[in-house]
Structure formats: C-alpha cells, structure tokens
Design an enzyme around this catalytic site. Structure first.
Site, PDB file in Angstrom:
ATOM      1  N   ARG A   1     -94.045 -38.380  52.961  1.00 38.10           N
ATOM      2  CA  ARG A   1     -93.425 -38.860  54.201  1.00 38.10           C
ATOM      3  C   ARG A   1     -94.449 -39.455  55.154  1.00 38.10           C
ATOM      4  O   ARG A   1     -94.105 -40.240  56.032  1.00 38.10           O
ATOM      5  CB  ARG A   1     -92.646 -37.729  54.882  1.00 38.10           C
ATOM      6  CG  ARG A   1     -91.235 -37.580  54.400  1.00 38.10           C
ATOM      7  CD  ARG A   1     -90.311 -38.696  54.906  1.00 38.10           C
ATOM      8  NE  ARG A   1     -89.838 -38.448  56.261  1.00 38.10           N
ATOM      9  CZ  ARG A   1     -90.122 -39.192  57.302  1.00 38.10           C
ATOM     10  NH1 ARG A   1     -90.882 -40.247  57.158  1.00 38.10           N
ATOM     11  NH2 ARG A   1     -89.643 -38.902  58.489  1.00 38.10           N
TER      12      ARG A   1
ATOM     13  N   ARG B   1     -80.884 -28.441  50.743  1.00 40.97           N
ATOM     14  CA  ARG B   1     -82.031 -29.122  51.348  1.00 40.97           C
ATOM     15  C   ARG B   1     -83.348 -28.603  50.753  1.00 40.97           C
ATOM     16  O   ARG B   1     -84.344 -28.465  51.475  1.00 40.97           O
ATOM     17  CB  ARG B   1     -82.030 -28.955  52.879  1.00 40.97           C
ATOM     18  CG  ARG B   1     -80.712 -29.317  53.556  1.00 40.97           C
ATOM     19  CD  ARG B   1     -80.338 -30.768  53.428  1.00 40.97           C
ATOM     20  NE  ARG B   1     -81.199 -31.677  54.145  1.00 40.97           N
ATOM     21  CZ  ARG B   1     -80.980 -32.108  55.384  1.00 40.97           C
ATOM     22  NH1 ARG B   1     -79.930 -31.715  56.055  1.00 40.97           N
ATOM     23  NH2 ARG B   1     -81.789 -32.958  55.957  1.00 40.97           N
TER      24      ARG B   1
ATOM     25  N   TYR C   1     -70.654 -38.294  62.662  1.00 40.74           N
ATOM     26  CA  TYR C   1     -71.863 -39.055  63.024  1.00 40.74           C
ATOM     27  C   TYR C   1     -71.501 -40.485  63.421  1.00 40.74           C
ATOM     28  O   TYR C   1     -72.046 -41.047  64.367  1.00 40.74           O
ATOM     29  CB  TYR C   1     -72.861 -39.069  61.860  1.00 40.74           C
ATOM     30  CG  TYR C   1     -73.561 -37.737  61.669  1.00 40.74           C
ATOM     31  CD1 TYR C   1     -74.636 -37.376  62.474  1.00 40.74           C
ATOM     32  CD2 TYR C   1     -73.131 -36.830  60.712  1.00 40.74           C
ATOM     33  CE1 TYR C   1     -75.268 -36.149  62.315  1.00 40.74           C
ATOM     34  CE2 TYR C   1     -73.755 -35.608  60.544  1.00 40.74           C
ATOM     35  CZ  TYR C   1     -74.821 -35.267  61.353  1.00 40.74           C
ATOM     36  OH  TYR C   1     -75.439 -34.053  61.205  1.00 40.74           O
TER      37      TYR C   1
ATOM     38  N   ASP D   1     -79.191 -39.184  51.376  1.00 42.51           N
ATOM     39  CA  ASP D   1     -78.667 -38.609  52.609  1.00 42.51           C
ATOM     40  C   ASP D   1     -77.183 -38.918  52.708  1.00 42.51           C
ATOM     41  O   ASP D   1     -76.741 -39.961  52.224  1.00 42.51           O
ATOM     42  CB  ASP D   1     -79.392 -39.157  53.840  1.00 42.51           C
ATOM     43  CG  ASP D   1     -79.109 -38.287  55.056  1.00 42.51           C
ATOM     44  OD1 ASP D   1     -79.809 -37.291  55.259  1.00 42.51           O
ATOM     45  OD2 ASP D   1     -78.129 -38.588  55.783  1.00 42.51           O
TER      46      ASP D   1
ATOM     47  N   ARG E   1     -89.138 -31.144  54.400  1.00 38.86           N
ATOM     48  CA  ARG E   1     -90.378 -31.014  55.171  1.00 38.86           C
ATOM     49  C   ARG E   1     -91.089 -29.673  55.079  1.00 38.86           C
ATOM     50  O   ARG E   1     -92.250 -29.557  55.434  1.00 38.86           O
ATOM     51  CB  ARG E   1     -90.088 -31.324  56.644  1.00 38.86           C
ATOM     52  CG  ARG E   1     -89.964 -32.793  56.893  1.00 38.86           C
ATOM     53  CD  ARG E   1     -89.402 -33.059  58.255  1.00 38.86           C
ATOM     54  NE  ARG E   1     -88.064 -32.466  58.358  1.00 38.86           N
ATOM     55  CZ  ARG E   1     -87.239 -32.666  59.379  1.00 38.86           C
ATOM     56  NH1 ARG E   1     -87.622 -33.398  60.394  1.00 38.86           N
ATOM     57  NH2 ARG E   1     -86.046 -32.123  59.394  1.00 38.86           N
TER      58      ARG E   1
HETATM   59  O1  CP3 Z   1     -83.049 -31.464  48.647  1.00 36.53           O
HETATM   60  C1  CP3 Z   1     -82.273 -31.898  49.507  1.00 36.53           C
HETATM   61  O2  CP3 Z   1     -81.246 -31.256  49.782  1.00 36.53           O
HETATM   62  C2  CP3 Z   1     -82.587 -33.172  50.191  1.00 36.53           C
HETATM   63  C3  CP3 Z   1     -81.580 -34.255  50.138  1.00 36.53           C
HETATM   64  C4  CP3 Z   1     -80.725 -34.308  51.410  1.00 36.53           C
HETATM   65  C5  CP3 Z   1     -81.095 -34.959  52.623  1.00 36.53           C
HETATM   66  N1  CP3 Z   1     -80.026 -34.893  53.469  1.00 36.53           N
HETATM   67  C6  CP3 Z   1     -82.382 -35.636  52.910  1.00 36.53           C
HETATM   68  C7  CP3 Z   1     -82.854 -35.606  54.316  1.00 36.53           C
HETATM   69  C8  CP3 Z   1     -79.441 -33.789  51.581  1.00 36.53           C
HETATM   70  C9  CP3 Z   1     -78.614 -32.953  50.606  1.00 36.53           C
HETATM   71  C10 CP3 Z   1     -79.015 -34.176  52.896  1.00 36.53           C
HETATM   72  C11 CP3 Z   1     -77.672 -33.844  53.416  1.00 36.53           C
HETATM   73  C12 CP3 Z   1     -77.393 -34.070  54.844  1.00 36.53           C
HETATM   74  N2  CP3 Z   1     -77.874 -35.040  55.678  1.00 36.53           N
HETATM   75  C13 CP3 Z   1     -76.444 -33.319  55.574  1.00 36.53           C
HETATM   76  C14 CP3 Z   1     -75.597 -32.205  55.020  1.00 36.53           C
HETATM   77  C15 CP3 Z   1     -76.367 -30.950  54.896  1.00 36.53           C
HETATM   78  C16 CP3 Z   1     -76.533 -30.217  56.190  1.00 36.53           C
HETATM   79  O3  CP3 Z   1     -77.702 -29.944  56.511  1.00 36.53           O
HETATM   80  O4  CP3 Z   1     -75.547 -29.912  56.821  1.00 36.53           O
HETATM   81  C17 CP3 Z   1     -76.422 -33.831  56.880  1.00 36.53           C
HETATM   82  C18 CP3 Z   1     -75.572 -33.306  58.036  1.00 36.53           C
HETATM   83  C19 CP3 Z   1     -77.314 -34.930  56.930  1.00 36.53           C
HETATM   84  C20 CP3 Z   1     -77.589 -35.836  58.068  1.00 36.53           C
HETATM   85  C21 CP3 Z   1     -79.005 -35.744  58.475  1.00 36.53           C
HETATM   86  N3  CP3 Z   1     -80.067 -36.299  57.762  1.00 36.53           N
HETATM   87  C22 CP3 Z   1     -79.547 -35.110  59.620  1.00 36.53           C
HETATM   88  C23 CP3 Z   1     -78.723 -34.361  60.625  1.00 36.53           C
HETATM   89  C24 CP3 Z   1     -80.923 -35.307  59.580  1.00 36.53           C
HETATM   90  C25 CP3 Z   1     -81.939 -34.929  60.626  1.00 36.53           C
HETATM   91  C26 CP3 Z   1     -82.114 -33.478  60.744  1.00 36.53           C
HETATM   92  C27 CP3 Z   1     -82.787 -32.851  59.570  1.00 36.53           C
HETATM   93  O5  CP3 Z   1     -82.156 -32.061  58.863  1.00 36.53           O
HETATM   94  O6  CP3 Z   1     -83.968 -33.151  59.357  1.00 36.53           O
HETATM   95  C28 CP3 Z   1     -81.246 -36.004  58.395  1.00 36.53           C
HETATM   96  C29 CP3 Z   1     -82.581 -36.392  57.909  1.00 36.53           C
HETATM   97  C30 CP3 Z   1     -82.960 -35.931  56.542  1.00 36.53           C
HETATM   98  N4  CP3 Z   1     -82.195 -36.096  55.416  1.00 36.53           N
HETATM   99  C31 CP3 Z   1     -84.181 -35.298  56.155  1.00 36.53           C
HETATM  100  C32 CP3 Z   1     -84.115 -35.099  54.771  1.00 36.53           C
HETATM  101  C33 CP3 Z   1     -85.184 -34.504  53.886  1.00 36.53           C
HETATM  102  C34 CP3 Z   1     -85.347 -34.936  57.067  1.00 36.53           C
HETATM  103  C35 CP3 Z   1     -85.958 -36.163  57.506  1.00 36.53           C
HETATM  104  C36 CP3 Z   1     -87.352 -36.517  57.262  1.00 36.53           C
HETATM  105  O7  CP3 Z   1     -87.940 -36.386  56.195  1.00 36.53           O
HETATM  106  O8  CP3 Z   1     -87.807 -37.067  58.246  1.00 36.53           O
END
Ligand code: CP3
Length: 378
Positions: A64, A51, A177, A100, A55
C-alpha cells in the site's frame, strides 16, 4: 411533498430462494470450508476472517506504500498477491478475493475516492429519481474485467484445500454509501429516500441487485467457489422496513445466485431481529455478529442453513487468556453438529496484533468438538 405510493409485491415470484429439501445432487466437496457450507461433517472446524487481507498485516502495508487501494484492485497480479498474504501467514481455510464492495459503483457513474482517515467518499451522491436514472446499467464482465482475471490467477495459485470466496455488497449497504455519499451514523439520507421517494428507492434497489447478480455470477464463472453478500449495515433497519424495502430485492438476488451452484453466505451486523427474514430471503450460510449467541441461532436456524461467525473483532486486542476464553465460548456455542464456519462477527480492524490472529486460527484448528462431546457424555 406527498410520499410516493409503495409499489412492489410483484418483486417476489414463485421460486424459493433457499434450497429445496432432499439430497443435494452436486458432488461432495473435499475442503473443510466448502463441506461446512453444505453442512457436511469436517475433520477440523474451518476458519477464515472477514477483512483478513489488510492493514494489520505488514506485507499489505508495504504494498500500500507503493499503490493505492484502487490500483491494487485494478491490477490482477497485485490483487492476487494481497489475497494470498493471509493464506500464507495465517493458515486460514479459505481465501477471499481482494476487491471492495464499492468497486461496481465506479463504472456506474459514482465519483468515488477512498480518502485517508475518512473512508470511501462519493462526490456525486444519488438523491433523486433523475440521479437514479442517470446511473449506468453496467455489464460487470466488461466494465470490471480485473475481478474475474484476479480470480482466474488465484485459482491457479491456491492449493485445492483452500477455496476462493468471491463477494459483493448487499443492495442496502451499497445504496447506503451511494445515497449518503460516504459512511454514516444515522442513515438519515438513505432512509429519507426510502420513505419520501419509495418508487425511486425500489428502482435503485432493482438496479443494484441486477448488477450485483451479474457481478457475482461472473465471479462464480471465473472460479469463485463460494460467494459472500456483505449487507454489513442492514441492521440499521427495523424488521418492518427490512421486509418492505430490502428483503424482496435480496430474495431476488439470492434466487438468481442459486443458478451459480456455489454456496452463498448472507452476512450483516446488528441483525438479531432480522435473522428470520434474512434466512427467508436466502443463502446457504448465515453470517452472524457477536451480539447473537451462536447456540440460539443454531437452535433456530441450524436445520435450514450453516452458520458463520462470530468472535468480537475487539477480542483480538484482549490479553491472550481472555482472547482464548472468548474463542472457546464461540466454539462451545457452535456445538458439534456439522454446518459451522469460525469467523469474526465483523471485519478485522487495522491495528489488530497479527500474533493474536494467528493464535486464534491455531485455537480453532486444534479444537475437537468430538472430544468435548465425549467428555460431556461420561
Ligand atoms: O480480505 C479482505 O476481506 C479484503 C477485501 C475487502 C476490502 N473491502 C478491501 C478494503 C473486503 C471484503 C471489503 C468489504 C467492504 N468494503 C465492506 C464490507 C465489510 C465490512 O467491513 O462491513 C465495506 C462496508 C466496504 C467499504 C469500505 N472500503 C470502507 C468503509 C473502507 C474504509 C474503512 C476501512 O475498513 O478501511 C474501505 C477501504 C478498504 N477496502 C480497505 C481494504 C483493505 C482499507 C483501505 C486501505 O488499504 O487503505
């Protein structure tokens, strides 16, 4: 209700999902990260952070403010820009595609939204055989064209020493999910489906693994140089349940991914008791969280897979001295043998101080395991 009988031993065919012994016929890569994936010697320990685009970075927050997460993912120029932000700001040794794990669920028919403060919500969760049968078997090349397009853009922009990692969720994590309808603490609904309707469960896992395999194969074809499977929540299962309900599907996926020729990282959290089964399922690199001491994992699996991990992401909030102590502990435990990639044990959290992240990358890059070995030899 009478539980359905468990089906599939037929899910495993004869082929191995780990690489066979003997010399690797592929040309030797030059980048640190890809060399470590293949357990070849490196000049410095490679580091990237799960990640790493997100943010905690002001550049990401600025974008964003104007676009939603899904808008960024759908627009290759924007997704590529966000992917490059941490590469430029931190000097990491690999880039990870901005996308994602839940993206493929949208064309499959999930009504998915990312809700501020709640995370992902699916308004039409999958709870029955009928729900599973209604899911669409998508062709990711056609239904998610922005992903390979982003990869092609990035391959033109990234320097050759910074490889691009593609990724997808593991079948269990994506299913959690889809069935729960959002994040969950106890996994009660998803385990309920598994135990009460095993036929339906296995149908769902077959569908997800097939789509994930196509999706990742397409990413590799577009230019992704490594692939990570985020089976983040698989540690919610007992070893017995993992073996029965998940492992055959992950093994099938891993076998299929070998045809891409790119290294595959197999990651989960809370997996201390599942690691043997995960290694058996396949992957070239095993991703560990901070609950597993790296030296123990190296002794157990070092001759079969490379390892990636495992600094506690919360250590990034600690005073600098404590942070440094923890980074050094991870590096010592990893030891001097080839086949190690520094990373966190799970994703970076949103409020993480960027200066600490930058400091960690620098600590890893200045560390020389050889010096330590020599000092120890005296
Ligand atoms: O550089 C990176 O790693 C970003 C790319 C990336 C995102 N999601 C973008 C994202 C990656 C590799 C993921 C993987 C992801 N998404 C996982 C596996 C990794 C882990 O943390 O276990 C999971 C479970 C998700 C599902 C998901 N997406 C959740 C649970 C959430 C909300 C909670 C959170 O972490 O913010 C997201 C949203 C999300 N996906 C964000 C980002 C940058 C944050 C949202 C935003 O910008 O509003």
């Amino acid at each position: 209700m009478t539980p359905q009988r468990t089906p599939p031993t037929h899910l495993i065919d004869g082929e191995e999902s780990t690489r066979p012994e003997g010399p690797d016929p592929r040309p030797e890569p030059t980048s640190r990260f890809l060399r470590a994936c293949r357990r070849l010697p490196v000049d410095r320990i490679p580091v990237w952070l799960m990640r790493q685009a997100g943010r905690y970075m002001s550049e990401y927050r600025a974008l964003r403010a104007r676009y939603s997460l899904l808008e960024i993912c759908a627009e290759p120029e924007l997704a590529a820009e966000v992917t490059l932000q941490p590469v430029q700001a931190l000097g990491v040794d690999a880039a990870i595609l901005f996308a994602d794990i839940l993206l493929p669920l949208i064309p499959m028919g999930a009504d998915l939204a990312f809700v501020k403060g709640e995370g992902p919500i699916i308004y039409n969760p999958v709870r029955s055989a009928g729900d599973v049968l209604r899911l669409r078997r998508i062709d990711p090349e056609i239904e998610l064209p922005s992903v390979p397009e982003t990869i092609r853009l990035l391959r033109k922009e990234l320097p050759p020493e910074v490889p691009l990692i593609g990724f997808a969720g593991g079948p269990f994590t994506v299913a959690s999910y889809l069935v729960e309808g959002g994040p969950t603490r106890h996994f009660r609904t998803v385990k309920g489906l598994m135990y009460e309707q095993p036929w339906t469960w296995h149908r769902l896992m077959q569908l997800l693994r097939d789509i994930i395999l196509d999706y990742l194969t397409e990413q590799a074809r577009a230019g992704a140089q490594a692939l990570q499977i985020f089976d983040s929540w698989v540690g919610a299962l007992s070893p017995e349940d993992y073996q029965e309900y998940v492992q055959p599907h992950t093994a099938y996926l891993m076998r299929g991914l070998r045809k891409t020729g790119v290294p595959v990282i197999h990651f989960g959290t809370g997996t201390a008791t599942l690691l043997d089964l995960m290694v058996e399922a396949g992957g070239d690199v095993l991703g560990l969280d901070w609950r597993v001491p790296l030296d123990q994992a190296r002794r157990r699996f070092g001759s079969r897979v490379a390892l990636q991990g495992n600094l506690d992401p919360i250590a990034l909030f600690a005073p600098r001295e404590e942070l440094e102590r923890q980074v050094m502990r991870v590096l010592h435990q990893a030891g001097p043998e080839p086949g190690y990639i520094f990373n966190l044990g799970h994703g970076i959290l949103p409020e993480t101080p960027v200066d600490n992240v930058r400091a960690v990358v620098e600590m890893v890059h200045t560390y020389r395991p050889q010096d330590e070995q020599e000092a120890g030899d005296e």
